[in-house]
Each structure stands twice: as C-alpha cells, then as structure tokens.
Design a protein around this motif. Structure first.
Motif, short mmCIF file in Angstrom:
data_model
loop_
_atom_site.label_atom_id
_atom_site.label_comp_id
_atom_site.label_asym_id
_atom_site.label_seq_id
_atom_site.Cartn_x
_atom_site.Cartn_y
_atom_site.Cartn_z
N PRO A 45 0.81 -1.23 0.00
CA PRO A 45 0.00 0.00 0.00
C PRO A 45 0.84 1.28 0.00
O PRO A 45 0.43 2.29 -0.54
CB PRO A 45 -0.82 -0.10 1.29
CG PRO A 45 -0.72 -1.50 1.73
CD PRO A 45 0.52 -2.08 1.13
N GLU A 46 2.03 1.22 0.58
CA GLU A 46 2.90 2.41 0.63
C GLU A 46 3.44 2.77 -0.75
O GLU A 46 3.80 3.90 -1.00
CB GLU A 46 4.05 2.18 1.61
CG GLU A 46 3.58 2.09 3.05
CD GLU A 46 4.73 1.85 4.01
OE1 GLU A 46 5.89 2.06 3.62
OE2 GLU A 46 4.45 1.45 5.15
N ARG A 47 3.50 1.80 -1.65
CA ARG A 47 4.02 2.06 -3.00
C ARG A 47 2.92 2.23 -4.03
O ARG A 47 3.19 2.59 -5.17
CB ARG A 47 4.93 0.91 -3.42
CG ARG A 47 6.17 0.80 -2.56
CD ARG A 47 7.04 -0.29 -3.04
NE ARG A 47 8.23 -0.38 -2.20
CZ ARG A 47 9.11 -1.33 -2.30
NH1 ARG A 47 8.97 -2.27 -3.19
NH2 ARG A 47 10.15 -1.34 -1.51
N ALA A 48 1.70 1.98 -3.65
CA ALA A 48 0.58 2.03 -4.61
C ALA A 48 0.47 3.40 -5.28
O ALA A 48 0.23 3.48 -6.48
CB ALA A 48 -0.72 1.67 -3.90
N GLU A 49 0.65 4.45 -4.53
CA GLU A 49 0.51 5.79 -5.09
C GLU A 49 1.54 6.06 -6.19
O GLU A 49 1.24 6.70 -7.19
CB GLU A 49 0.65 6.84 -3.99
CG GLU A 49 0.32 8.23 -4.45
CD GLU A 49 0.37 9.24 -3.30
OE1 GLU A 49 0.75 10.39 -3.58
OE2 GLU A 49 0.02 8.87 -2.17
N ALA A 50 2.75 5.51 -6.03
CA ALA A 50 3.80 5.73 -7.02
C ALA A 50 3.45 5.10 -8.37
O ALA A 50 3.90 5.55 -9.41
CB ALA A 50 5.13 5.16 -6.52
N TYR A 51 2.64 4.04 -8.35
CA TYR A 51 2.29 3.35 -9.58
C TYR A 51 0.97 3.82 -10.19
O TYR A 51 0.65 3.46 -11.31
CB TYR A 51 2.22 1.84 -9.33
CG TYR A 51 3.59 1.25 -9.06
CD1 TYR A 51 4.46 1.02 -10.11
CD2 TYR A 51 4.00 0.96 -7.77
CE1 TYR A 51 5.72 0.51 -9.88
CE2 TYR A 51 5.26 0.44 -7.53
CZ TYR A 51 6.11 0.22 -8.59
OH TYR A 51 7.35 -0.29 -8.36
N GLU A 52 0.22 4.62 -9.47
CA GLU A 52 -1.10 5.02 -9.95
C GLU A 52 -1.01 5.85 -11.23
O GLU A 52 -1.70 5.57 -12.21
CB GLU A 52 -1.85 5.81 -8.87
CG GLU A 52 -3.26 6.19 -9.25
CD GLU A 52 -4.18 4.98 -9.46
OE1 GLU A 52 -5.18 5.14 -10.16
OE2 GLU A 52 -3.88 3.89 -8.95
N ARG A 53 -0.17 6.88 -11.26
CA ARG A 53 -0.08 7.74 -12.44
C ARG A 53 0.44 6.98 -13.67
O ARG A 53 -0.17 7.06 -14.74
CB ARG A 53 0.79 8.96 -12.16
CG ARG A 53 0.78 9.94 -13.32
CD ARG A 53 1.34 11.30 -12.90
NE ARG A 53 1.10 12.26 -13.92
CZ ARG A 53 2.04 12.63 -14.82
NH1 ARG A 53 3.24 12.14 -14.75
NH2 ARG A 53 1.76 13.51 -15.75
N TYR A 55 0.13 3.88 -14.30
CA TYR A 55 -0.95 2.97 -14.69
C TYR A 55 -2.01 3.71 -15.49
O TYR A 55 -2.46 3.22 -16.53
CB TYR A 55 -1.57 2.32 -13.45
CG TYR A 55 -2.78 1.49 -13.77
CD1 TYR A 55 -2.64 0.23 -14.32
CD2 TYR A 55 -4.06 1.98 -13.55
CE1 TYR A 55 -3.75 -0.54 -14.63
CE2 TYR A 55 -5.17 1.23 -13.87
CZ TYR A 55 -5.02 -0.03 -14.41
OH TYR A 55 -6.12 -0.78 -14.72
#
Length: 105
Positions: A45-53, A55
């Motif tokens: 979950p801590e890395r999810a934000e880094a992959y959102e854009r 994606y």
C-alpha cells in the motif's frame, strides 16, 4: 504462484510449448511444467501511489491504440518508436539489465 527462480522464462517456455502443440492449453502446460507455491501477491500500500499515475497513462495509451486500430486495422506503430523500443533492450546502449544506464532515456 509459480515457484521458479525464472518465472518469466518459465512462463514463456510454457506458452511456447502450447504454440508447438506440446500441450492443448496453458493450464495443461502449467500443470506439467510448473510447480505452484501457495502464495498470494498483495501490493504494498505504501508504494501504490507511485504506480497510480503510470498505470493511468498506460491505460490511456492502450485505449488510444485500441481506437486507432478500430478506425484503421492496418495501422502500425511509427518506425522510430519500434527502433527506440528495440535499442532500449538490445545492443551496447541497452537499458535493461544495465545498472549504469538506468537513468538514460
């Protein structure tokens, strides 16, 4: 999940075996060639934000490609993009597997 130190290579070998008619489908190839381990992949979950854009961008590019092909089924990617993709993976300036080139474009 497949229990192998070379998951991508094993997956490619399984698909090749299906293409060569050694197995009727990927599930049959996986049953014979692979060894499963009981595990579940859960994203961090801590890395999810880094992959959102990235994606969202990838999804938009795929959507554009789909619309392009629906309008023109013979459309091909521009040659310079194919060349760039190829040279990023192959040759002396390859980025993949070359930590010294990791920040190059």
């Amino acid at each position: 999940m497949i229990d192998s130190a070379q998951d991508p290579a094993l997956g490619a070998a399984m698909h090749a075996a299906v293409a060569a008619d050694a197995y009727p489908d990927i599930r049959a190839a996986a049953r014979t060639m692979g060894k499963a381990r009981p595990a579940v992949y859960l994203p961090d979950p801590e890395r999810a934000e880094a992959y959102e854009r990235p994606y969202i961008i990838c999804e938009a590019v795929a959507d554009s490609a789909l619309h392009t092909l629906s309008l023109n089924p013979t459309a091909a990617p521009p040659a310079h993009l194919l060349e760039r993709h190829y040279t990023r993976k192959h040759g002396p300036g390859a980025l993949y597997g070359n930590p010294d080139m990791a920040t190059s474009t």
